[in-house]
Design a protein around this motif. Structure first.
Motif, short mmCIF file in Angstrom:
data_model
loop_
_atom_site.label_atom_id
_atom_site.label_comp_id
_atom_site.label_asym_id
_atom_site.label_seq_id
_atom_site.Cartn_x
_atom_site.Cartn_y
_atom_site.Cartn_z
N VAL A 5 0.84 -1.20 0.00
CA VAL A 5 0.00 0.00 0.00
C VAL A 5 0.87 1.25 0.00
CG1 VAL A 5 -1.74 1.29 1.30
CG2 VAL A 5 -1.92 -1.20 1.07
N ARG A 6 1.95 1.24 0.78
CA ARG A 6 2.88 2.37 0.74
C ARG A 6 3.41 2.58 -0.68
NH1 ARG A 6 5.42 -0.14 5.03
NH2 ARG A 6 7.31 -0.42 3.76
N ALA A 7 3.76 1.48 -1.33
CA ALA A 7 4.29 1.57 -2.69
C ALA A 7 3.24 2.08 -3.66
CB ALA A 7 4.81 0.19 -3.13
N ALA A 8 1.99 1.66 -3.48
CA ALA A 8 0.90 2.11 -4.36
C ALA A 8 0.66 3.60 -4.21
CB ALA A 8 -0.37 1.33 -4.06
N ILE A 9 0.69 4.08 -2.97
CA ILE A 9 0.50 5.52 -2.74
C ILE A 9 1.65 6.30 -3.35
CG2 ILE A 9 0.37 7.33 -0.97
CD1 ILE A 9 -1.00 5.25 0.85
N ALA A 10 2.88 5.83 -3.12
CA ALA A 10 4.05 6.52 -3.68
C ALA A 10 3.99 6.56 -5.20
CB ALA A 10 5.33 5.82 -3.21
N ALA A 11 3.55 5.46 -5.81
CA ALA A 11 3.45 5.42 -7.28
C ALA A 11 2.41 6.40 -7.79
CB ALA A 11 3.10 4.00 -7.73
N GLN A 12 1.29 6.50 -7.11
CA GLN A 12 0.26 7.46 -7.51
C GLN A 12 0.78 8.89 -7.41
OE1 GLN A 12 -2.86 7.20 -8.64
NE2 GLN A 12 -3.38 5.05 -8.36
N LEU A 13 1.49 9.20 -6.33
CA LEU A 13 2.00 10.55 -6.14
C LEU A 13 3.09 10.88 -7.17
CD1 LEU A 13 2.12 10.84 -2.24
CD2 LEU A 13 0.32 11.55 -3.81
N ARG A 14 3.92 9.88 -7.50
CA ARG A 14 4.91 10.10 -8.57
C ARG A 14 4.22 10.37 -9.89
NH1 ARG A 14 7.61 5.76 -6.11
NH2 ARG A 14 6.82 4.32 -7.70
N GLY A 15 3.14 9.65 -10.13
CA GLY A 15 2.36 9.88 -11.35
C GLY A 15 1.79 11.28 -11.41
N PHE A 16 1.28 11.76 -10.27
CA PHE A 16 0.77 13.12 -10.20
C PHE A 16 1.89 14.12 -10.53
CE2 PHE A 16 -2.67 11.69 -7.14
CZ PHE A 16 -3.70 11.91 -8.04
N ALA A 17 3.05 13.92 -9.89
CA ALA A 17 4.17 14.84 -10.09
C ALA A 17 4.59 14.89 -11.56
CB ALA A 17 5.35 14.44 -9.21
N LEU A 18 4.60 13.74 -12.21
CA LEU A 18 4.97 13.68 -13.62
C LEU A 18 3.95 14.41 -14.48
CD1 LEU A 18 6.78 12.65 -15.88
CD2 LEU A 18 5.50 10.50 -15.84
N GLU A 19 2.66 14.20 -14.20
CA GLU A 19 1.61 14.88 -14.97
C GLU A 19 1.72 16.40 -14.83
OE1 GLU A 19 -2.08 13.32 -13.62
OE2 GLU A 19 -1.63 11.28 -14.27
N VAL A 20 1.91 16.85 -13.60
CA VAL A 20 2.03 18.29 -13.37
C VAL A 20 3.27 18.84 -14.05
CG1 VAL A 20 2.34 20.07 -11.60
CG2 VAL A 20 0.72 18.21 -11.22
N ALA A 21 4.39 18.11 -13.94
CA ALA A 21 5.63 18.57 -14.57
C ALA A 21 5.47 18.70 -16.08
CB ALA A 21 6.76 17.59 -14.24
N GLN A 22 4.75 17.76 -16.69
CA GLN A 22 4.54 17.81 -18.15
C GLN A 22 3.73 19.03 -18.55
OE1 GLN A 22 2.83 13.91 -18.72
NE2 GLN A 22 4.79 13.01 -19.30
N VAL A 23 2.70 19.34 -17.75
CA VAL A 23 1.87 20.50 -18.05
C VAL A 23 2.68 21.78 -17.88
CG1 VAL A 23 -0.12 21.86 -17.26
CG2 VAL A 23 -0.30 19.38 -17.46
N LEU A 24 3.39 21.90 -16.76
CA LEU A 24 4.15 23.12 -16.50
C LEU A 24 5.31 23.26 -17.48
CD1 LEU A 24 4.27 23.06 -12.59
CD2 LEU A 24 2.71 24.32 -14.07
#
Length: 207
Positions: free
Chosen positions: A123-142
């Motif tokens: 579960v820790r790994a799943a949460i971390a993966a989701q947050l990394r995905g968010f960071a990547l999406e935001v970075a791509q937009v910015l």
């Protein structure tokens, strides 16, 4: 697909959702590592055998809860950041989005806040993966914006991570503050985002 098969599939999905909902309610008072499979099945009124038709164990159930909680947010924050117009309004909409989701799904976000550093590795790994995905999406937009001209990938990912970390901190603060403290949490969250935005504007000024 036959009519009978369709009914069975609908029932299977209904039972799966019932297991998720029951687990989430039970997790209001305990951590996932202490949650018993029989507690969940008893709350739903199914056998442990039926549980295993949907999940390999409570860890897999926890991962599904992570996906249910954070999956719906994917794309939303990026879409808001990508929206053209006044930057102040854009930041306010980002905070409003997090506030609305926490208000509508407090049990889901309490689960994330507790299990992000909890005892179940999957579960820790799943949460971390989701947050990394968010960071990547935001970075791509910015990264597609004129303000990011000259930025390298590492710095863009760092900036995306700052926005995501801010999202997580705001969600936790909203849960702690409750309805009576929401207005102050939102005020501080907006100020912090503006500070990140100002820092972004001058990041390439460094020696």
């Amino acid at each position: 697909m036959s009519h009978t098969t369709g009914i069975r599939q609908a029932q299977k999905l209904k039972t799966r959702q019932a297991l998720l909902d029951a687990a989430l309610e039970l997790l209001e008072h305990q951590s996932l590592s202490s949650l018993g499979l029989r507690e969940v099945t008893r709350a739903v009124g199914v056998t442990p055998t039926a549980f295993y038709r949907h999940f390999d164990g409570t860890a897999a159930l926890g991962v599904a809860l992570v996906e249910e909680t954070l999956g719906s947010l994917h794309g939303m924050i990026g879409a808001i950041l990508a929206d053209t117009g006044d930057s102040e309004e854009r930041l306010d909409r980002s905070v409003d989005l997090i506030t609305r989701h926490v208000t509508e799904q407090p049990a889901h976000f309490r689960f994330i806040a507790r299990e992000q550093h909890g005892g179940v590795g999957q579960v820790r790994a799943a949460i971390a993966a989701q947050l990394r995905g968010f960071a990547l999406e935001v970075a791509q937009v910015l990264g597609a914006e004129p303000e990011s001209a000259g930025w390298n990938r590492e710095d863009l990912l760092m900036l995306g991570g700052l926005y995501v970390d801010h999202m997580v901190l705001t969600a936790s603060a909203l849960l702690e503050a409750g309805p009576e403290g929401e207005q102050e949490v939102v005020r501080v969250a907006r100020r912090r985002l503006r500070l990140v935005t100002l820092g972004r504007a001058h990041w390439l000024d460094r020696p």
